[in-house]
Design an enzyme around this catalytic site. Structure first.
Site, PDB file in Angstrom:
ATOM      1  N   ASN A 292       0.817  -1.209   0.000  1.00  0.00           N
ATOM      2  CA  ASN A 292       0.000   0.000   0.000  1.00  0.00           C
ATOM      3  C   ASN A 292       0.851   1.260   0.000  1.00  0.00           C
ATOM      4  OD1 ASN A 292      -1.350   2.275   1.709  1.00  0.00           O
ATOM      5  ND2 ASN A 292      -3.079   1.056   0.983  1.00  0.00           N
TER       6      ASN A 292
ATOM      7  N   LYS B 265      -0.009   8.714   1.929  1.00  0.00           N
ATOM      8  CA  LYS B 265      -1.420   8.363   2.062  1.00  0.00           C
ATOM      9  C   LYS B 265      -2.136   9.542   2.722  1.00  0.00           C
ATOM     10  CE  LYS B 265      -2.527   5.123   0.700  1.00  0.00           C
ATOM     11  NZ  LYS B 265      -2.760   4.739  -0.709  1.00  0.00           N
TER      12      LYS B 265
ATOM     13  N   ASP C  68      -3.624  -0.189   5.998  1.00  0.00           N
ATOM     14  CA  ASP C  68      -4.533  -1.117   5.307  1.00  0.00           C
ATOM     15  C   ASP C  68      -4.104  -2.582   5.401  1.00  0.00           C
ATOM     16  OD1 ASP C  68      -6.226   0.896   4.620  1.00  0.00           O
ATOM     17  OD2 ASP C  68      -5.726   0.954   2.495  1.00  0.00           O
TER      18      ASP C  68
END
Length: 293
Positions: free
Chosen positions: A24, A58, A251
């Site tokens: 991720n 992110k 995640d």
């Protein structure tokens, strides 16, 4: 024909499908290199074209306490190194128009996050880099919206666009995957990608010690959604993969274990080989006659 168009045509014509895969977020240079090495070895063995994925920032985490990554400058340096070292194309996401030019100098595919799929200025800035644009369908959007989003990229002078299904909100803390979207999104007239990991998030569905929430997920259903997607006939699969998902900083609940990647891809390739999902079914509605039996 430029390199972006060449890659776009290769992915569009990939059989049985192409794969966008990786952790991720960039955790460290060492981790990214290790993941890229193993994932490339697996996809080469299975025969699936790979675009390596990871994020430098992110920006849309549920909690301000969540790990975000190394940031734009350091993250792009790492992605460029791994791109050269393993001779693999790169996909990463942008959150602001100002990031697009720098990202376009490294990434082969620029990804538009689902929350931002209708942001015209961001879509245009990404398109103007000339790189392939992968637009994730908003969890709040009907599939028809992606026709408009793809058209914004084309009107900015970039024909190399693909759209990605990543689930639809179902109440407050859940997503569902409607396979019909994989068909309806073809109206955008571009390659269709299925995100088989984020689509199993449970947004803000996990309470944190000390207060606050984070996203949970249903990792055990990743094979279910992946099998469905390749049977329907998607052009590409997006899958986040981690070598230690229980300790992934972002995640973790929806990252697929690296140790099972080869096994799952082999099954998906086998399903895709026997499916006719990429071909429209010709339905004959004329009256059935006895002599046809």
């Amino acid at each position: 024909m430029n390199s972006s168009t060449d890659l776009f045509n290769q992915l569009k014509g990939a059989e049985p499908f192409f794969l966008l895969a990786g952790p991720n977020v960039i955790e460290s240079e060492e981790h990214i290199f290790r993941m890229a090495k193993h994932i490339k070895n697996i996809t080469s063995k299975v025969g699936v074209p790979l675009v390596f994925k990871s994020s430098f920032d992110k920006a849309n985490r549920t909690s301000s306490k969540s790990f975000r990554g190394p940031g734009l400058a350091e993250g792009l340096k790492i992605l460029e190194k791994v791109k050269v070292a393993y001779d693999i194309p790169i996909v990463t996401d942008v959150h602001e128009s100002s990031q697009c030019e720098a990202v376009g100098r490294v990434a082969d595919i620029i990804q538009i996050p689902a929350f931002l799929c209708r942001q015209t200025d961001l879509l245009v800035a990404a398109a103007e880099t000339g790189k392939i644009i992968n637009i994730k369908k908003g969890q709040f959007c009907a599939p028809s919206v992606m026709v408009n989003s793809a058209e914004k990229v084309r009107l900015a002078g970039n024909q190399n666009v693909m759209v990605c299904e990543r689930g639809t909100m179902f109440g407050y803390n859940d997503l569902i995957v409607d396979p019909r979207n994989l068909e309806w999104m073809r109206e955008a007239n571009c390659p269709i990608v299925a995100d088989v990991t984020h689509s199993l998030q449970q947004p803000a569905g996990k309470k944190l010690e000390g207060g606050g929430v984070a996203s949970g997920g249903l990792r055990e259903l990743i094979p279910c959604i992946a099998r469905t997607s390749v049977a329907v006939g998607v052009d590409g699969i997006f899958m986040e993969v981690h070598d230690d998902p229980l300790n992934a900083p972002v995640d973790g609940p929806t990252q697929w274990p690296l140790r099972h990647l080869e096994e799952l891809l082999e099954e998906l390739v086998a399903i895709s080989r026997v499916s006719k999902g990429k071909q429209p079914f010709k339905i004959d509605l004329t009256p059935f006659r006895d002599e046809e039996s």
